[in-house]
Scaffold this motif. Structure first.
Motif, mmCIF file in Angstrom:
data_model
loop_
_atom_site.group_PDB
_atom_site.id
_atom_site.type_symbol
_atom_site.label_atom_id
_atom_site.label_comp_id
_atom_site.label_asym_id
_atom_site.label_seq_id
_atom_site.Cartn_x
_atom_site.Cartn_y
_atom_site.Cartn_z
ATOM 1 N N MET A 80 0.833 -1.197 0.000
ATOM 2 C CA MET A 80 0.000 0.000 0.000
ATOM 3 C C MET A 80 0.873 1.255 0.000
ATOM 4 O O MET A 80 1.816 1.374 0.778
ATOM 5 N N SER A 115 -1.440 8.054 0.421
ATOM 6 C CA SER A 115 -2.391 8.762 -0.432
ATOM 7 C C SER A 115 -1.687 9.870 -1.198
ATOM 8 O O SER A 115 -0.768 10.516 -0.681
ATOM 9 N N ALA A 174 -6.388 15.001 -5.380
ATOM 10 C CA ALA A 174 -7.362 14.052 -5.903
ATOM 11 C C ALA A 174 -7.316 14.045 -7.425
ATOM 12 O O ALA A 174 -7.000 15.054 -8.051
ATOM 13 N N TRP A 195 5.220 13.655 -5.192
ATOM 14 C CA TRP A 195 4.118 13.350 -6.099
ATOM 15 C C TRP A 195 4.191 14.308 -7.280
ATOM 16 O O TRP A 195 4.461 15.492 -7.117
ATOM 17 N N ALA A 240 -9.565 16.204 0.016
ATOM 18 C CA ALA A 240 -10.245 14.932 -0.254
ATOM 19 C C ALA A 240 -9.495 14.217 -1.370
ATOM 20 O O ALA A 240 -9.987 14.080 -2.492
ATOM 21 N N THR A 241 -8.291 13.735 -1.047
ATOM 22 C CA THR A 241 -7.422 13.176 -2.086
ATOM 23 C C THR A 241 -7.927 11.849 -2.632
ATOM 24 O O THR A 241 -7.538 11.452 -3.732
ATOM 25 N N ASN A 242 -8.748 11.151 -1.881
ATOM 26 C CA ASN A 242 -9.246 9.853 -2.335
ATOM 27 C C ASN A 242 -10.610 9.944 -3.017
ATOM 28 O O ASN A 242 -11.182 8.915 -3.381
ATOM 29 N N ARG A 243 -11.119 11.166 -3.164
ATOM 30 C CA ARG A 243 -12.434 11.350 -3.801
ATOM 31 C C ARG A 243 -12.240 12.143 -5.085
ATOM 32 O O ARG A 243 -11.983 13.339 -5.045
ATOM 33 N N PRO A 244 -12.347 11.510 -6.257
ATOM 34 C CA PRO A 244 -12.100 12.220 -7.523
ATOM 35 C C PRO A 244 -13.068 13.380 -7.728
ATOM 36 O O PRO A 244 -14.218 13.340 -7.286
#
Length: 656
Positions: A75, A78, A82, A170, A208-212
């Motif tokens: 894993m 994050s 997003a 990133w 909200a990096t995990n919510r496109p």
């Protein structure tokens, strides 16, 4: 002669036996002492080892063990932003693991040599800049590159240079390159939004990096618009272009500004490519502005679609002359004014309304403020102040001169023209699952919107927009050709902008399509088609037709043919000179002014205004034009379709 052997003197005498015995005793004593010493030492070490490992073992720190234990989980942390998707879930922007390259200059002994070696494997970096950074002996940390690819990281690592290090980071990637580049914008080297939706929604993307973030843009349609607009720009050697497709509820399906740039190389893009002509450019709309003048007149109740206006001769005011591109020299009804794009007819209509009604209508439709679309850099429109908004301004604004705005403002207002009369805020966000329909503001009566569709259909069937025809698709539209204002405030000769505004299908509109070509020029390639003209009908209308022909099947709009097509055309055919309904009185040569007409209309006709004008009718017309009722019903099964009901939602409704 033979050699004689002589014995060594030391061996010449025999050693005494007592000495030999004494030497032997001494040797055995020393050997025994060494053996005992080594045995004692190893015995002590053995005892200490047994004590430390068996009797009283010293265990390692659990924290140290945990730190040294390998982690076989795959894993990753994050990302820092997003992802951004189009309305169908296609990837527009994503953050991927990368590496930043930095150096400790105090560990660099040969900055010039090391800069040369780095430049050989990283050709995008400037060798002189590298040498300068590596030579900053007082610094302990300097960035050399913030976004290395995996291959570049391996190449630098193979150099084995002391003082050069990698930092995990990133990196923002835009898989579509230049497609939707102006919408997406870009990020700074430290991954902060700097333009487009990346800047406008920066906090949302970071928190909200995990919510496109899903946009209303359809990547397929964006590509089609890009190709069509780029083709028109190349054919006419234009300076720039803009193409927009907007749904009936204000969702932007495609928006292209040319020239554009590769979003992955935002920081190295030429300055001219960074300018977004769809939201930041102020352009005079030309005759497309008649799509605002005519509905204002119909909504006021002072003018009807069957009324006729005097277009027999040019109009002269304060030394300026208003003419028609193709004069017809007779009285025209409202559908013909639009179809033939009569500036004289639009001026007559606007002067009947007067400046107060005109300004009220434009303010309500959003022409006096920047577009509320979710992008930074939206431009404020340009218009005359109220103090100088006189007769000539009222006339010129009616056909799109003397006022300028970003194309997104114009497109959004025309959507309200044809969707049933509801003005929505333009948005770049896709509809959320199970979300309630958007609500807007009703700005005109439904029957006015239907009349506008019919008259726009006439422009394509019989007027200046014939080159936007698409077989079976019932296109309606309006051409626009505007002169270009020079730095001294005067119009430039032989230079214009060409545009075309379309909606389809005319019987039940789903989309508005707009194309603007900036500074088109007559070219040998297009001369046989355009005959040297660079008007909206020749330059922009064909591009709109190509867009509609390709996206129609894609969005599920089937072309009609045969009896079905003839029936639709018959139902939407007002005719260019519709008859006056029985029992009604139409404006014409013997009755040129309605009750409540503004004094500008009388002045333009060289007639004396009435001493006692009908103030009640004038006030009533102003109230109708100022109509703005929050709320509009939208069909629940189709987010792009506005219901035909004139009912409105409560005053507490909001615009989503």
């Amino acid at each position: 002669m033979a050699l004689e052997h002589k014995p060594h003197p030391a061996t010449a005498q025999d050693i005494a036996p007592a000495d030999i015995r004494r030497w032997r005793r001494r040797f055995r004593g020393r050997t025994s002492l060494g053996i005992v010493g080594f045995a004692t030492l190893y015995g002590v070490l053995a005892i200490k080892l047994i004590d430390a490992t068996i009797i009283r073992p010293v265990l390692p720190n659990p924290a140290v063990l945990a730190a040294q234990r390998p982690d076989f989980r795959t894993m990753l942390p994050s990302p820092d932003r997003a992802p951004i998707l189009d309305r169908r879930g296609r990837l527009l922007a994503v953050s991927l693991p990368g590496a930043a390259l930095y150096a400790d200059p105090q560990q660099i002994t040969h900055p010039g040599r090391d800069a040369r070696r780095l430049a050989n494997v990283l050709p995008m970096l400037n060798r002189a800049t590298l040498a300068r950074r590596l030579g900053q002996a007082r610094e302990r940390f300097v960035y050399l590159d913030r976004s290395l690819t995996a291959g570049q990281e391996v190449a630098v690592n193979r150099l084995g240079m002391p003082g050069i290090y990698f930092q995990p980071t990133w990196v923002r990637h835009y898989p579509q390159g230049d497609l939707a580049a102006h919408i997406l914008g870009g990020v700074t080297p430290d991954q902060r939004g700097i333009a487009g939706v990346e800047a406008y929604f920066n906090q949302r993307l970071v928190r909200a990096t995990n919510r496109p973030l899903r946009l209303s843009i359809d990547l397929r349609i964006e590509d089609i618009v890009h190709q069509a607009v780029a083709r028109a720009m190349r054919d006419y050697h234009a300076r720039g272009a803009c193409g927009i497709v907007e749904s009936m509820t204000g969702r932007i399906v495609a928006m292209v500004s040319l020239p554009d740039y590769n979003a992955n190389n935002l920081h190295r893009a030429p300055q001219d490519t960074l300018f977004d002509r769809c939201i930041s450019g102020d352009y005079e709309p030309g005759s497309v502005m008649k799509l605002m003048t005519l509905p204002a007149a119909l909504q006021s109740g002072l003018i009807h679609y069957w009324d006729r206006f005097n277009t027999t001769h040019p109009l002269s005011v304060d030394g300026f002359s208003v003419t028609d591109y193709e004069p017809v020299h007779h009285w025209l009804a409202m559908p013909a004014v639009l179809a033939y794009s009569s500036n004289i007819g639009a001026s007559r209509i606007a002067t009947i309304l007067g400046r107060k009604i005109q300004r009220t209508w434009l303010r309500k439709m959003g022409f006096f403020r920047p577009s509320p679309v979710q992008m930074p850099g939206t431009q404020r429109p340009i218009w005359h102040p109220k103090s100088s908004w006189k007769l000539l301004t009222t006339m010129t604004v009616s056909f799109g001169n003397g006022i300028a705005m970003a194309p997104i403002i114009l497109v959004n207002a025309v959507v309200a023209d044809v969707n049933g009369g509801v003005l929505f805020r333009p948005t770049l966000l896709a509809r959320k699952p199970n979300a309630p329909p958007r609500t807007g503001v009703r700005v005109m009566r439904h029957h006015v919107s239907v009349l506008m569709r019919k008259m726009m259909r006439g422009v394509v069937l019989s007027g200046t927009g014939v080159y936007a025809r698409v077989k079976g698709y019932r296109v309606g539209g309006k051409t626009g050709t505007s002169q270009v204002v020079a730095a001294n405030g005067r119009y430039r000769n032989h230079l214009n902008n060409a545009s075309f505004m379309a909606m389809f299908p005319a019987d039940h509109p789903r989309y508005v399509v707009y194309v603007l070509i900036v500074h088109p020029k007559s070219t040998p390639k297009m001369y046989d088609f355009s005959h040297g003209f660079t008007t909206g009908g020749y330059v922009a209308a064909p591009a709109v037709g190509r867009i509609i022909a390709r996206i129609g099947p894609m969005v599920g709009i089937r072309p009609l043919e045969g009896a079905a097509l003839r029936a639709i055309n018959a139902r939407f055919d007002l005719g260019l000179q519709p008859p006056v309904p029985p029992g009604r009185v139409g404006l014409g040569p013997h009755h040129p002014f309605p009750s409540g007409a503004n004094r500008y209309a009388y002045i333009l006709a060289d007639r004396k205004p009435p001493r006692h004008p009908d103030r009640m009718i004038e006030a009533w017309a102003l109230r109708r034009v100022a109509l703005a009722i929050p709320g509009a019903h939208v069909a629940a099964d189709d987010p792009n379709r506005v219901a035909t009901s004139d009912r409105s939602i409560s005053e507490n409704s909001t615009i989503n």
